[in-house]
Design an enzyme around this catalytic site. Sequence first.
Site, PDB file in Angstrom:
ATOM      1  N   ASP A 133     -29.265 -18.318 -38.696  1.00 48.07           N
ATOM      2  CA  ASP A 133     -28.957 -19.311 -39.729  1.00 48.07           C
ATOM      3  C   ASP A 133     -27.539 -19.938 -39.554  1.00 48.07           C
ATOM      4  O   ASP A 133     -27.213 -20.911 -40.374  1.00 48.07           O
ATOM      5  CB  ASP A 133     -28.854 -18.671 -40.983  1.00 48.07           C
ATOM      6  CG  ASP A 133     -28.174 -17.784 -41.503  1.00 48.07           C
ATOM      7  OD1 ASP A 133     -27.139 -17.654 -40.601  1.00 48.07           O
ATOM      8  OD2 ASP A 133     -27.983 -17.149 -42.712  1.00 48.07           O
TER       9      ASP A 133
ATOM     10  N   ASP B 281       6.858 -43.218 -15.877  1.00 48.19           N
ATOM     11  CA  ASP B 281       5.697 -42.500 -14.868  1.00 48.19           C
ATOM     12  C   ASP B 281       6.022 -42.826 -13.300  1.00 48.19           C
ATOM     13  O   ASP B 281       5.384 -43.625 -12.838  1.00 48.19           O
ATOM     14  CB  ASP B 281       4.351 -43.191 -15.317  1.00 48.19           C
ATOM     15  CG  ASP B 281       3.143 -42.627 -14.711  1.00 48.19           C
ATOM     16  OD1 ASP B 281       3.316 -41.620 -13.916  1.00 48.19           O
ATOM     17  OD2 ASP B 281       2.215 -43.458 -14.464  1.00 48.19           O
TER      18      ASP B 281
ATOM     19  N   TYR C  75     -35.333 -29.501 -28.299  1.00 49.52           N
ATOM     20  CA  TYR C  75     -36.908 -28.638 -28.407  1.00 49.52           C
ATOM     21  C   TYR C  75     -38.032 -29.394 -28.128  1.00 49.52           C
ATOM     22  O   TYR C  75     -38.974 -28.790 -27.923  1.00 49.52           O
ATOM     23  CB  TYR C  75     -36.744 -28.013 -29.560  1.00 49.52           C
ATOM     24  CG  TYR C  75     -35.954 -26.812 -30.080  1.00 49.52           C
ATOM     25  CD1 TYR C  75     -34.434 -26.792 -30.065  1.00 49.52           C
ATOM     26  CD2 TYR C  75     -36.530 -25.417 -30.293  1.00 49.52           C
ATOM     27  CE1 TYR C  75     -33.685 -25.696 -30.161  1.00 49.52           C
ATOM     28  CE2 TYR C  75     -35.718 -24.181 -30.678  1.00 49.52           C
ATOM     29  CZ  TYR C  75     -34.271 -24.605 -30.501  1.00 49.52           C
ATOM     30  OH  TYR C  75     -33.431 -23.334 -30.874  1.00 49.52           O
TER      31      TYR C  75
ATOM     32  N   THR D 294     -25.717 -12.591 -36.938  1.00 56.61           N
ATOM     33  CA  THR D 294     -24.892 -11.616 -36.838  1.00 56.61           C
ATOM     34  C   THR D 294     -23.686 -11.791 -36.224  1.00 56.61           C
ATOM     35  O   THR D 294     -23.512 -12.245 -35.111  1.00 56.61           O
ATOM     36  CB  THR D 294     -25.773 -10.560 -35.937  1.00 56.61           C
ATOM     37  OG1 THR D 294     -27.140 -10.405 -36.105  1.00 56.61           O
ATOM     38  CG2 THR D 294     -25.237  -9.060 -36.099  1.00 56.61           C
TER      39      THR D 294
ATOM     40  N   TYR E 109     -24.426 -28.508 -25.049  1.00 53.59           N
ATOM     41  CA  TYR E 109     -24.685 -27.867 -26.282  1.00 53.59           C
ATOM     42  C   TYR E 109     -23.716 -26.889 -26.604  1.00 53.59           C
ATOM     43  O   TYR E 109     -23.058 -26.708 -27.873  1.00 53.59           O
ATOM     44  CB  TYR E 109     -26.263 -27.196 -26.369  1.00 53.59           C
ATOM     45  CG  TYR E 109     -26.384 -26.622 -27.458  1.00 53.59           C
ATOM     46  CD1 TYR E 109     -26.747 -27.207 -28.619  1.00 53.59           C
ATOM     47  CD2 TYR E 109     -26.648 -25.142 -27.208  1.00 53.59           C
ATOM     48  CE1 TYR E 109     -27.333 -26.456 -29.777  1.00 53.59           C
ATOM     49  CE2 TYR E 109     -27.062 -24.482 -28.568  1.00 53.59           C
ATOM     50  CZ  TYR E 109     -27.349 -25.277 -29.779  1.00 53.59           C
ATOM     51  OH  TYR E 109     -27.869 -24.377 -30.673  1.00 53.59           O
TER      52      TYR E 109
ATOM     53  N   HIS F 299     -34.670 -18.733 -35.631  1.00 54.58           N
ATOM     54  CA  HIS F 299     -33.096 -18.895 -35.123  1.00 54.58           C
ATOM     55  C   HIS F 299     -32.246 -18.228 -36.150  1.00 54.58           C
ATOM     56  O   HIS F 299     -32.629 -18.075 -37.300  1.00 54.58           O
ATOM     57  CB  HIS F 299     -33.027 -20.606 -35.159  1.00 54.58           C
ATOM     58  CG  HIS F 299     -31.762 -20.865 -34.230  1.00 54.58           C
ATOM     59  ND1 HIS F 299     -30.402 -20.510 -34.811  1.00 54.58           N
ATOM     60  CD2 HIS F 299     -31.527 -21.378 -33.029  1.00 54.58           C
ATOM     61  CE1 HIS F 299     -29.615 -20.982 -33.939  1.00 54.58           C
ATOM     62  NE2 HIS F 299     -30.148 -21.525 -32.853  1.00 54.58           N
TER      63      HIS F 299
HETATM   64  C1  SPV Z   1      -2.823 -41.620 -15.137  1.00 58.16           C
HETATM   65  O1  SPV Z   1      -3.209 -41.543 -15.998  1.00 58.16           O
HETATM   66  O2  SPV Z   1      -1.463 -41.344 -14.950  1.00 58.16           O
HETATM   67  C2  SPV Z   1      -3.207 -42.457 -14.027  1.00 58.16           C
HETATM   68  C3  SPV Z   1      -4.231 -43.547 -14.233  1.00 58.16           C
HETATM   69  O3  SPV Z   1      -2.488 -42.348 -13.023  1.00 58.16           O
HETATM   70  S1  SPV Z   1      -3.617 -45.035 -14.471  1.00 58.16           S
HETATM   71  O4  SPV Z   1      -2.444 -44.761 -15.478  1.00 58.16           O
HETATM   72  O5  SPV Z   1      -4.650 -45.741 -15.049  1.00 58.16           O
HETATM   73  O6  SPV Z   1      -2.832 -45.418 -13.313  1.00 58.16           O
HETATM   74 MG    MG Z   2      -0.606 -41.418 -12.587  1.00 56.96          MG
END
Ligand code: SPV
Ligand code: MG
Length: 431
Positions: free
Chosen positions: A91, A204, A75, A122, A43, A89
């Site tokens: 507003d 990567d 609630y 407030t 929340y 509450h």
């Molecule tokens: C990343 O997000 O860099 C990961 C996850 O290592 S994956 O790309 O699925 O390998």
């Molecule tokens: Mg990764």
Amino acid sequence: MKKVYTCFCTDVIHDGHLNILNEAKKYGRVIVGCLSDKALIRYNRFPTVSQEERVKLYRSLEGVDEVVIQEDMLYDDVLMLIQPDIVIHGDNWKEGPEKAIRDHVEKLVKGYGGELIDIPYTYNEKVKKLDLQLKEKLSMPEYRRKRLRQLIEMTPVVKTMEAHSGLTGLIVEKTVVEHEGKLDQFDAMWVSSLCDSTAKGKPDIELVDMTSRFRTIDDIMEVTTKPIIFDGDTGGLTEHFVYTVRSLERMGVSAVIIEDKTGLKKNSLFGTEVEQTQASIEDFSEKIAAGKKAQLTDDFMIIARIESLILERGMEDALERAAAFVKAGADGIMIHSRRKDPAEILEFCDKFRETDKKTPIVVVPSSFNTITEAELAEHGVNIVIYANQLTRSAFPAMKKTAEDILKYHRAKEVDDRLMPIKDIITLIDEL
Ligand code: SPV
Ligand code: MG
């Protein structure tokens, strides 16, 4: 005497709360609800004091006759039990995502003949300052670092979204949605190697060095409070990994996930299309153990990521590795798959849970994206990471805008899909 009910979800009392209590006591006996931790994290924001301490704080206030725990953000539980004559509450809940909750409460209260009163909210300099101070506290390393462990205890699944910059961090921090009457938000951030590298226009392959990755974390940390899970790739050489652990811990990162690969790491979603070598159980266990030894706090987590299913080495290998890595000290297991069908992930989770009921399981449902968080939780998953969806949605949108401006020799044609300048300049909080 009439029963007057108000729900508090605050860690500190300011003029606004005192104003509500002053109004409430004019009508009768004042019952204050303390929103449970579980509901609070969906929340509002993560509490800086425990539920028990909040109850004590509310009890100590003048004009409060009784304090009860409100488990349900909507609630239902307290209203059905207490049936207060009046619910009161500020507003401020008449607009934004909270409006759905107000509408629901109004319907319930009217249903049994009660009354809902909204009083002017407030918002003065003191209130604003207190709010900022709470946010600052949540962003401090010693508070942020331990929050992942706390969340694992508090919620069936820790919902984690990728962030690779201050801006994406803000999106994860601030996005709150109303769905089926309830509010929801992300719990944590994933600093993905894929998205961090992609944002820098690099592959990567552990090419972006740690100093640069730490810079990304710092950019995110400066503008957010939610806990961070860092994608540590292979962790590098064990001799280097121990330094990484210390640095991440010092910064206030909650966890690092390292994958059991060696040599040139490529992204797992390539699977067996590229040459990738899995580390031996012995070598990777040693790396985990060295990291655990280097760690100084009890808060930080080292999570072992198993690539056996990605590299098609089989379920038995994955399970054998999971047991060995937990024995070596891993605080969690991430199991990855690039199949569209979640069956192998679920099989792993079920089998792992037969012998290990406690060690947190992490999954990244990028390929097996039809399964819901609740279904994963039923199979013992604790952390779900949406690892790259922000990057993958932003990139095509930006590319299309660039193409269209080139095509039309002006920006008018793209204007209706752009965020208004006024919105972008108010996106960032000013101190
Ligand atoms: C990343 O997000 O860099 C990961 C996850 O290592 S994956 O790309 O699925 O390998
Ligand atoms: Mg990764």
